[in-house]
Design an enzyme around this catalytic site. Sequence first.
Site, PDB file in Angstrom:
ATOM      1  N   ARG A   1       3.728   5.856 -10.151  1.00 58.66           N
ATOM      2  CA  ARG A   1       2.772   5.072 -10.936  1.00 58.66           C
ATOM      3  C   ARG A   1       3.142   5.359 -12.386  1.00 58.66           C
ATOM      4  O   ARG A   1       3.321   6.517 -12.755  1.00 58.66           O
ATOM      5  CB  ARG A   1       1.346   5.475 -10.610  1.00 58.66           C
ATOM      6  CG  ARG A   1       1.055   5.275  -9.109  1.00 58.66           C
ATOM      7  CD  ARG A   1      -0.413   5.352  -8.779  1.00 58.66           C
ATOM      8  NE  ARG A   1      -0.632   5.564  -7.354  1.00 58.66           N
ATOM      9  CZ  ARG A   1      -0.840   4.590  -6.459  1.00 58.66           C
ATOM     10  NH1 ARG A   1      -0.875   3.330  -6.838  1.00 58.66           N
ATOM     11  NH2 ARG A   1      -1.043   4.872  -5.190  1.00 58.66           N
TER      12      ARG A   1
ATOM     13  N   ASP B   1      -4.002  -6.197   1.256  1.00 56.52           N
ATOM     14  CA  ASP B   1      -4.993  -6.879   0.414  1.00 56.52           C
ATOM     15  C   ASP B   1      -4.390  -7.919  -0.523  1.00 56.52           C
ATOM     16  O   ASP B   1      -5.005  -8.275  -1.526  1.00 56.52           O
ATOM     17  CB  ASP B   1      -5.798  -5.835  -0.382  1.00 56.52           C
ATOM     18  CG  ASP B   1      -4.905  -4.965  -1.259  1.00 56.52           C
ATOM     19  OD1 ASP B   1      -3.676  -5.020  -1.099  1.00 56.52           O
ATOM     20  OD2 ASP B   1      -5.449  -4.232  -2.095  1.00 56.52           O
TER      21      ASP B   1
ATOM     22  N   THR C   1       2.468  -2.642   0.781  1.00 59.73           N
ATOM     23  CA  THR C   1       1.262  -1.807   0.699  1.00 59.73           C
ATOM     24  C   THR C   1       0.607  -1.735   2.068  1.00 59.73           C
ATOM     25  O   THR C   1       0.603  -2.732   2.797  1.00 59.73           O
ATOM     26  CB  THR C   1       0.251  -2.349  -0.337  1.00 59.73           C
ATOM     27  OG1 THR C   1      -1.008  -1.693  -0.161  1.00 59.73           O
ATOM     28  CG2 THR C   1      -0.005  -3.842  -0.191  1.00 59.73           C
TER      29      THR C   1
ATOM     30  N   GLY D   1       1.738   2.836  -4.358  1.00 58.12           N
ATOM     31  CA  GLY D   1       1.642   3.659  -3.143  1.00 58.12           C
ATOM     32  C   GLY D   1       2.782   3.331  -2.191  1.00 58.12           C
ATOM     33  O   GLY D   1       3.103   2.163  -2.003  1.00 58.12           O
TER      34      GLY D   1
ATOM     35  N   ARG E   1      -8.179   1.397   0.189  1.00 54.76           N
ATOM     36  CA  ARG E   1      -8.777   1.228  -1.151  1.00 54.76           C
ATOM     37  C   ARG E   1     -10.068   0.424  -1.035  1.00 54.76           C
ATOM     38  O   ARG E   1     -10.942   0.790  -0.272  1.00 54.76           O
ATOM     39  CB  ARG E   1      -7.772   0.568  -2.091  1.00 54.76           C
ATOM     40  CG  ARG E   1      -6.589   1.489  -2.364  1.00 54.76           C
ATOM     41  CD  ARG E   1      -6.351   1.648  -3.808  1.00 54.76           C
ATOM     42  NE  ARG E   1      -5.618   0.493  -4.301  1.00 54.76           N
ATOM     43  CZ  ARG E   1      -4.915   0.525  -5.417  1.00 54.76           C
ATOM     44  NH1 ARG E   1      -4.864   1.617  -6.143  1.00 54.76           N
ATOM     45  NH2 ARG E   1      -4.277  -0.540  -5.823  1.00 54.76           N
TER      46      ARG E   1
ATOM     47  N   ASP F   1      -2.425  -1.560   2.502  1.00 59.81           N
ATOM     48  CA  ASP F   1      -3.802  -2.078   2.406  1.00 59.81           C
ATOM     49  C   ASP F   1      -3.977  -3.519   2.903  1.00 59.81           C
ATOM     50  O   ASP F   1      -5.098  -3.944   3.171  1.00 59.81           O
ATOM     51  CB  ASP F   1      -4.287  -2.005   0.954  1.00 59.81           C
ATOM     52  CG  ASP F   1      -4.259  -0.585   0.419  1.00 59.81           C
ATOM     53  OD1 ASP F   1      -4.261   0.351   1.237  1.00 59.81           O
ATOM     54  OD2 ASP F   1      -4.228  -0.413  -0.817  1.00 59.81           O
TER      55      ASP F   1
ATOM     56  N   ASP G   1      -0.700  -4.795  -5.337  1.00 60.60           N
ATOM     57  CA  ASP G   1      -1.171  -5.743  -6.358  1.00 60.60           C
ATOM     58  C   ASP G   1      -0.922  -5.250  -7.784  1.00 60.60           C
ATOM     59  O   ASP G   1      -0.585  -6.048  -8.667  1.00 60.60           O
ATOM     60  CB  ASP G   1      -2.637  -6.134  -6.134  1.00 60.60           C
ATOM     61  CG  ASP G   1      -3.574  -4.948  -6.180  1.00 60.60           C
ATOM     62  OD1 ASP G   1      -3.092  -3.796  -6.076  1.00 60.60           O
ATOM     63  OD2 ASP G   1      -4.791  -5.166  -6.309  1.00 60.60           O
TER      64      ASP G   1
END
Length: 323
Positions: free
Chosen positions: A72, A130, A126, A11, A172, A128, A103
């Site tokens: 992707r 995370d 990212t 992403g 996510r 996110d 990740d």
Amino acid sequence: IKRIGVLTSGGDAPGMNAAIRAVVRAGFYYNLEMYGIYRGYEGMIQDDIKKLESKNIAHVLERGGTFLKSARSSEFRTPEGRKKAYNNLVKHGIDALVIIGGDGSLTGAHLFYNEFGIPSIGLPGTIDNDLAGTDLTIGFDTACNTAIEAIDKIRDTATSHDRLFFVEVMGRDAGFIAINAGIGSAAAATLIPEKKMPIERLVERLKARTKAMKSSNIVIVAEGGKSGGAVEIAEKIKKELPYYDIKVTILGHLQRGGAPSSLDRVLASKLGVFAVEGLMQGKYDVMAGIINNKVVFTPISKAIVGHKEVDEDDFRIAKILST
Ligand code: ATP
């Protein structure tokens, strides 16, 4: 190391351009040749690889997205695909890699390093947030700012009509954007995947707020929650609060776009320079991250496992300030 290839994967995130620029500029500073690998691993497989010059990175720092484009790649998940990618690197004489992504992208980088031993460093790119091994990922701050700005606007209409809004934010299966947006925009409640909030508790809280004559109610819902997204939660709560005009807004991809914040620009720039210096010092198969405002290298294997947890204090603060 003579020739570094840089790519963005997964992403896209605001600040990726700033990271690419820093990697390329640092490479030039140390007299290295720099190559852009377009469209992530997919471009590595399809030989979409070009030498970068100074002009390629002019005026990209301040732009959202990634000029190298991202993708992707399912083929990169296969040993045959990765072999093709490796052969293309050899063809161009690329002897080191900087991979900017989330990740999944770093998992691919770790696998690729184990198979072919090409010196590589990952950067956390990212929205996110995370990844372990860094307090912040590139793009997270901008995404939070965008979410908060949008929620401020939603609040204006919520207040004018006594509406109850459910706003879904990205992340996510991680609740970092949600908890930040919840604190930063005075949400009535924040629902994150890491903490289950029974619907009854949410109803109770909203009823208490109605009694307290709160002028507007905004509930932040992280995508990927176990009880469903904003649409599902709003549907479940409808009959419990019949006097409210309930609306749902899904912020979606607008959270990925826009010019990176100052924090993301500086973070990306620091990590980009450290990535090149790390490669020159023989630090391979690691991710450069920021911990307590210092750049730290963490083995990629550690950065991708052990899903980072939302800070308990953040969760507590969000709760205190919404009650
Ligand atoms: P974001 O968190 O923003 O979605 P991401 O990097 O986690 O970014 P993914 O789609 O999970 O995004 O991964 C990006 C690409 O990395 C995949 O399309 C694939 O090419 C590669 N990749 C991910 N996981 C693996 C894996 N287990 N083995 C090989 N390659 C992988």
